[in-house]
Design an enzyme around this catalytic site. Structure first.
Site, mmCIF file in Angstrom:
data_model
loop_
_atom_site.group_PDB
_atom_site.id
_atom_site.type_symbol
_atom_site.label_atom_id
_atom_site.label_comp_id
_atom_site.label_asym_id
_atom_site.label_seq_id
_atom_site.Cartn_x
_atom_site.Cartn_y
_atom_site.Cartn_z
ATOM 1 C CB SER A 140 -14.136 -69.302 -61.652
ATOM 2 O OG SER A 140 -13.641 -68.355 -62.591
ATOM 3 C CE1 TYR A 154 -18.348 -70.472 -64.715
ATOM 4 C CE2 TYR A 154 -16.971 -68.506 -64.544
ATOM 5 C CZ TYR A 154 -17.100 -69.888 -64.585
ATOM 6 O OH TYR A 154 -15.974 -70.681 -64.486
HETATM 7 P P1 NAP Z 1 -15.018 -77.660 -70.413
HETATM 8 O O1 NAP Z 1 -13.770 -77.970 -71.164
HETATM 9 O O2 NAP Z 1 -16.122 -76.926 -71.077
HETATM 10 O O3 NAP Z 1 -15.573 -79.034 -69.781
HETATM 11 C C1 NAP Z 1 -16.718 -78.976 -68.984
HETATM 12 C C2 NAP Z 1 -16.942 -80.337 -68.372
HETATM 13 O O4 NAP Z 1 -18.103 -80.281 -67.530
HETATM 14 C C3 NAP Z 1 -17.212 -81.397 -69.413
HETATM 15 O O5 NAP Z 1 -16.633 -82.605 -68.975
HETATM 16 C C4 NAP Z 1 -18.739 -81.483 -69.426
HETATM 17 O O6 NAP Z 1 -19.239 -82.752 -69.846
HETATM 18 C C5 NAP Z 1 -19.038 -81.267 -67.948
HETATM 19 N N1 NAP Z 1 -20.399 -80.794 -67.711
HETATM 20 C C6 NAP Z 1 -20.985 -79.660 -68.159
HETATM 21 N N2 NAP Z 1 -22.256 -79.588 -67.722
HETATM 22 C C7 NAP Z 1 -22.489 -80.704 -67.004
HETATM 23 C C8 NAP Z 1 -23.609 -81.221 -66.313
HETATM 24 N N3 NAP Z 1 -24.783 -80.576 -66.276
HETATM 25 N N4 NAP Z 1 -23.482 -82.408 -65.677
HETATM 26 C C9 NAP Z 1 -22.320 -83.088 -65.712
HETATM 27 N N5 NAP Z 1 -21.216 -82.649 -66.343
HETATM 28 C C10 NAP Z 1 -21.303 -81.479 -66.989
HETATM 29 O O7 NAP Z 1 -14.696 -76.802 -69.100
HETATM 30 P P2 NAP Z 1 -13.345 -76.548 -68.280
HETATM 31 O O8 NAP Z 1 -12.750 -75.302 -68.774
HETATM 32 O O9 NAP Z 1 -12.533 -77.776 -68.173
HETATM 33 O O10 NAP Z 1 -13.993 -76.185 -66.865
HETATM 34 C C11 NAP Z 1 -14.030 -77.079 -65.774
HETATM 35 C C12 NAP Z 1 -14.389 -76.291 -64.522
HETATM 36 O O11 NAP Z 1 -13.410 -75.266 -64.328
HETATM 37 C C13 NAP Z 1 -15.743 -75.582 -64.589
HETATM 38 O O12 NAP Z 1 -16.378 -75.640 -63.336
HETATM 39 C C14 NAP Z 1 -15.354 -74.141 -64.932
HETATM 40 O O13 NAP Z 1 -16.322 -73.218 -64.488
HETATM 41 C C15 NAP Z 1 -14.048 -74.020 -64.175
HETATM 42 N N6 NAP Z 1 -13.168 -72.949 -64.669
HETATM 43 C C16 NAP Z 1 -12.688 -72.974 -65.957
HETATM 44 C C17 NAP Z 1 -11.873 -71.947 -66.390
HETATM 45 C C18 NAP Z 1 -11.302 -71.890 -67.784
HETATM 46 O O14 NAP Z 1 -10.759 -70.843 -68.193
HETATM 47 N N7 NAP Z 1 -11.354 -72.966 -68.566
HETATM 48 C C19 NAP Z 1 -11.537 -70.905 -65.523
HETATM 49 C C20 NAP Z 1 -12.044 -70.919 -64.220
HETATM 50 C C21 NAP Z 1 -12.856 -71.948 -63.816
HETATM 51 P P3 NAP Z 1 -19.368 -83.091 -71.426
HETATM 52 O O15 NAP Z 1 -17.936 -83.242 -71.934
HETATM 53 O O16 NAP Z 1 -20.112 -84.377 -71.448
HETATM 54 O O17 NAP Z 1 -20.069 -81.951 -72.060
#
Ligand code: NAP
Length: 245
Positions: A140, A154
């Protein structure tokens, strides 16, 4: 055959679909959103690519093993991992953040990514009989911005992910495995509502030089490039995909 953790929603779902279009079979990990995971798997299969969705909490070694075992047994040898599963915990000031939240975020974002990378490396390392491969860790922009007032724990966990990328890229290069990070900025996914502020992307747009958050597909494109042949000499890179943030 690529494993995408957190492939049920958000960035991971976009990655699964993007990789399927590029010819990958995809193993999708998820922890609770079974229907969403099944729907993504169905959409992947509609492209003609093989796909299986497996419930696995990535912070638990036995469940990581089950994820990789199931994917390998169903779709064949593993050649790539997208270490995408991640959580933030609720938004808030550091002094008000509970140790339980800190521990869970480190457990999922750091230990989970380490466990998945270790298992993937054991599958892919040429010295262990594998065919080589690639790992992309989803870090991130928080890793360098620090996220004051929102979730410093985080940000620290994501800096650890980038350190892991650097170390593993060097340790695994001779085994034919490339390891890179992508640092998204602000991406339009459920993660903001989960952390307590569904309007966060709109509120934050003003501080993003490009004036908007990213669509998940814009992150998936960078990940697909890092996994592909055009990135054959790229390892240890930490690629910012954050609209100028
Ligand atoms: P999201 O929409 O909240 O989706 C999170 C995903 O991770 C879901 O598929 C969830 O599964 C899975 N997950 C959560 N905890 C888990 C665990 N303990 N074991 C296995 N799977 C787990 O998040 P996102 O925004 O797509 O984020 C994806 C990645 O990008 C993360 O690492 C996040 O930190 C990073 N990121 C996101 C942003 C942003 O602005 N969105 C920015 C920078 C970095 P379920 O669907 O089953 O709950």
């Amino acid at each position: 055959m690529t494993v995408v953790t957190g492939g049920s929603r958000g960035i991971g779902a976009a990655v699964a679909l993007r990789l399927a279009a590029a010819g990958h079979a995809v193993g999708i990990g998820y922890v609770s959103a079974r229907d969403a995971a099944r729907e993504v798997a169905e959409r992947v299969r509609e492209t003609g690519a093989g796909c299986v969705a497996v419930r696995a909490d990535t912070s638990v070694e036995a469940q990581v093993d089950r994820l990789f075992d199931t994917v390998r047994d169903t779709l064949g040898p593993i050649t790539a991992l997208v270490n995408n599963a991640g959580i933030t915990g609720p938004l808030g000031r550091f002094t008000e953040t509970s140790p339980e939240v800190m521990r869970r975020v480190v457990d999922v974002n750091v230990t989970g990514a380490l466990l998945c990378a270790r298992r993937a490396a054991r599958e892919m390392a040429t010295s262990l009989g594998g065919r080589g491969g690639a790992i992309v860790n989803v870090s991130s922009g928080a890793a360098t911005l620090g996220s004051p007032g929102e979730y410093v724990h985080y940000a620290a966990s994501k800096a650890a992910v980038d350190a892991m990328t650097v170390g593993l890229s060097k340790e695994l290069a001779a085994d034919g495995i490339r390891v890179n990070s992508v640092q998204p900025g602000l991406v339009m996914t459920d993660i903001h509502a989960t952390m307590g502020d569904p309007d966060r992307p709109a509120k934050k747009s003003a501080v993003i030089p490009m004036g908007r958050g990213a669509e998940p597909e814009e992150i998936a494109g960078a990940i697909a490039w890092l996994l592909g042949d055009d990135a054959s000499y790229t390892t240890g890179a930490v690629l910012r995909v954050a609209g100028g943030l």
